[in-house]
Enzyme design. Structure first.
Site, PDB file in Angstrom:
ATOM      1  N   LYS A 123       0.816  -1.219   0.000  1.00 52.00           N
ATOM      2  CA  LYS A 123       0.000   0.000   0.000  1.00 52.00           C
ATOM      3  C   LYS A 123       0.847   1.267   0.000  1.00 52.00           C
ATOM      4  O   LYS A 123       0.425   2.306  -0.492  1.00 52.00           O
ATOM      5  CB  LYS A 123      -0.975  -0.004   1.175  1.00 52.00           C
ATOM      6  CG  LYS A 123      -2.116  -0.997   0.945  1.00 52.00           C
ATOM      7  CD  LYS A 123      -3.159  -0.946   2.009  1.00 52.00           C
ATOM      8  CE  LYS A 123      -4.276  -1.926   1.690  1.00 52.00           C
ATOM      9  NZ  LYS A 123      -5.212  -2.139   2.746  1.00 52.00           N
ATOM     10  N   LYS A 153      -2.909  -9.319  -5.640  1.00 53.28           N
ATOM     11  CA  LYS A 153      -4.239  -9.833  -5.289  1.00 53.28           C
ATOM     12  C   LYS A 153      -5.319  -8.907  -5.853  1.00 53.28           C
ATOM     13  O   LYS A 153      -5.055  -7.708  -6.073  1.00 53.28           O
ATOM     14  CB  LYS A 153      -4.379  -9.986  -3.778  1.00 53.28           C
ATOM     15  CG  LYS A 153      -4.392  -8.679  -3.013  1.00 53.28           C
ATOM     16  CD  LYS A 153      -4.827  -8.904  -1.569  1.00 53.28           C
ATOM     17  CE  LYS A 153      -4.955  -7.588  -0.848  1.00 53.28           C
ATOM     18  NZ  LYS A 153      -5.620  -7.636   0.420  1.00 53.28           N
ATOM     19  N   LYS A 182      -9.693  -3.713  -3.899  1.00 52.60           N
ATOM     20  CA  LYS A 182     -10.534  -2.553  -4.228  1.00 52.60           C
ATOM     21  C   LYS A 182      -9.690  -1.285  -4.430  1.00 52.60           C
ATOM     22  O   LYS A 182     -10.162  -0.321  -4.995  1.00 52.60           O
ATOM     23  CB  LYS A 182     -11.664  -2.333  -3.227  1.00 52.60           C
ATOM     24  CG  LYS A 182     -11.262  -2.311  -1.782  1.00 52.60           C
ATOM     25  CD  LYS A 182     -12.503  -2.176  -0.906  1.00 52.60           C
ATOM     26  CE  LYS A 182     -12.225  -2.580   0.522  1.00 52.60           C
ATOM     27  NZ  LYS A 182     -12.560  -3.940   0.855  1.00 52.60           N
TER      28      LYS A 182
HETATM   29  P1  AMP Z   1     -10.480  -6.213   2.540  1.00 52.23           P
HETATM   30  O1  AMP Z   1     -10.944  -6.073   1.125  1.00 52.23           O
HETATM   31  O2  AMP Z   1      -9.001  -6.059   2.657  1.00 52.23           O
HETATM   32  O3  AMP Z   1     -11.260  -5.397   3.494  1.00 52.23           O
HETATM   33  O4  AMP Z   1     -10.733  -7.729   2.949  1.00 52.23           O
HETATM   34  C1  AMP Z   1     -11.972  -8.264   3.388  1.00 52.23           C
HETATM   35  C2  AMP Z   1     -11.872  -9.783   3.397  1.00 52.23           C
HETATM   36  O5  AMP Z   1     -11.718 -10.269   2.048  1.00 52.23           O
HETATM   37  C3  AMP Z   1     -10.659 -10.323   4.165  1.00 52.23           C
HETATM   38  O6  AMP Z   1     -11.034 -11.504   4.853  1.00 52.23           O
HETATM   39  C4  AMP Z   1      -9.643 -10.653   3.094  1.00 52.23           C
HETATM   40  O7  AMP Z   1      -8.797 -11.717   3.469  1.00 52.23           O
HETATM   41  C5  AMP Z   1     -10.532 -11.073   1.931  1.00 52.23           C
HETATM   42  N1  AMP Z   1      -9.905 -10.737   0.648  1.00 52.23           N
HETATM   43  C6  AMP Z   1      -9.662  -9.489   0.170  1.00 52.23           C
HETATM   44  N2  AMP Z   1      -9.093  -9.557  -1.046  1.00 52.23           N
HETATM   45  C7  AMP Z   1      -8.962 -10.879  -1.337  1.00 52.23           C
HETATM   46  C8  AMP Z   1      -8.454 -11.603  -2.461  1.00 52.23           C
HETATM   47  N3  AMP Z   1      -7.988 -10.967  -3.520  1.00 52.23           N
HETATM   48  N4  AMP Z   1      -8.486 -12.957  -2.421  1.00 52.23           N
HETATM   49  C9  AMP Z   1      -8.992 -13.607  -1.339  1.00 52.23           C
HETATM   50  N5  AMP Z   1      -9.501 -12.987  -0.255  1.00 52.23           N
HETATM   51  C10 AMP Z   1      -9.485 -11.650  -0.240  1.00 52.23           C
END
Ligand code: AMP
Length: 334
Positions: free
Chosen positions: A104, A197, A200
């Protein structure tokens, strides 16, 4: 939310809420709005709307608010309090080593050292220390398992370290050591750059499939997805040799809840990359139709969403305040 959120986390939350049989099992899911402000500061009304969007998505994609405690993080003030206590036992070096912080803050890109220090000075303390708040989010509820995507493994390890350190310093056993629970899909990669990965915060408009995307948007994004130029070979899951194709196979396996080998077999008759992409688009479009419609209906019902959030808040606050009392006592606070 995007497909990575769904396949890496939300699908397992939905599955767990289906499996829950009695009240001795508790499922607690938080909508992390305190985290959401670590790199963006939306206008208050947009922020409120975004939270309602996310809550509606969670419910529409299978997280049952009758069976789970589904709360909004900032409604439970103890998160911020515990994050402060934990920050005093967190090693700065450990935070600086977090791959998410590195990515980030731009350190995973080729940036000259002088540019890097300017760049880092533009990032907030909140972004740097958010794994501590995340540890508080988990430890406040003393869970046995934390169902998250594989990208969170490092943060979960920090959480376990902080639980051990706290128990050791305060000669208590206030905290359990929570274990990570990943979905079979584990990690979904960007459709454009398969070394990253799906996220968003990705600047590319076609890197992530959002749960609110139209069929046309989904088809276009899959059409533009990076694959490879290998011809004459069947489509096989081989992340090192064929990362783009493997990502698409993994997406299909996650949606259909099938083994990778089964999906490879289903794809045996596909002869070209365009046939593969059409196949993958069809699977996503067919699956998403129902929850996306459900989302639209739920999203309109603001009263219902507010009720869900209030129920979650009441349940979460009860657990959090009881645990927080023990934490404060162990530390010598009132
Ligand atoms: P975040 O988008 O970082 O708030 O993540 C919310 C949830 O989605 C968390 O449990 C992350 O581990 C999961 N997550 C986010 N991006 C990915 C991805 N590209 N692949 C798998 N899990 C994800």
């Amino acid at each position: 939310m995007h497909l990575g959120n769904y396949l890496g986390a939300v699908s397992s939350w939905a599955e767990l809420s289906k499996l829950k049989t009695d009240d001795s099992q508790k499922l607690i899911f938080g909508l992390a709005d305190l985290h959401a402000i670590t790199n963006k500061h939306p206008k208050a009304q947009d922020f409120i709307d975004n939270k309602m969007d996310t809550l509606a998505h969670l419910i529409a994609f299978g997280v049952d608010p009758e069976k789970c405690c589904l709360y909004i993080q900032s409604d439970v003030k103890e998160h911020a309090e515990l994050a402060w206590y934990l920050s005093t036992i967190t090693n700065i070096g450990a935070l600086a080593r977090m791959t998410q912080w590195k990515s980030k803050s731009g350190q995973d890109e080729t940036i000259a050292n002088n540019e890097l220090s300017t760049l880092q000075s533009e990032f907030s303390l909140g972004l740097f220390s958010y794994p501590v708040l995340q540890a508080a989010d988990v430890l406040l509820y003393n869970p046995d398992f934390v169902p998250v995507g594989e990208d969170q493994t490092q943060h979960l390890e920090l959480t376990q370290t902080l639980a051990r350190k706290f128990n050791h310093i305060y000669k208590s056993n206030v905290f359990k050591y929570p274990r990570i629970m990943t979905t079979p899909a584990k990690k979904i990669y960007s459709l454009k750059d398969v070394t990253k990965k799906m996220s968003k915060s990705d600047k590319s408009k076609v890197a992530s499939i959002y749960l609110s995307d139209s069929d046309e948007e989904i088809r276009l994004k899959i059409k533009k997805a990076t694959t490879d130029s290998i011809v004459g070979e069947p489509f096989k899951f081989d992340p090192s040799k064929r990362p783009g194709v493997s990502n698409l196979i993994n997406i299909v396996a996650g949606i259909q809840k099938k083994e990778i080998s089964e999906v490879e077999k289903d794809m045996e008759s596909l002869n070209s990359h365009s046939e593969l992409k059409k196949y993958v688009s069809d699977v996503i479009v067919e699956w998403i139709a129902e929850p996306r419609e459900k989302y639209k209906a739920i999203r309109q019902d603001t009263e219902y969403l507010k009720k869900v959030a209030l129920k979650g808040e009441t349940e979460a606050r009860k657990i959090a305040s009881e645990n927080m009392k023990k934490i404060r006592e162990a530390m010598g606070f009132k």
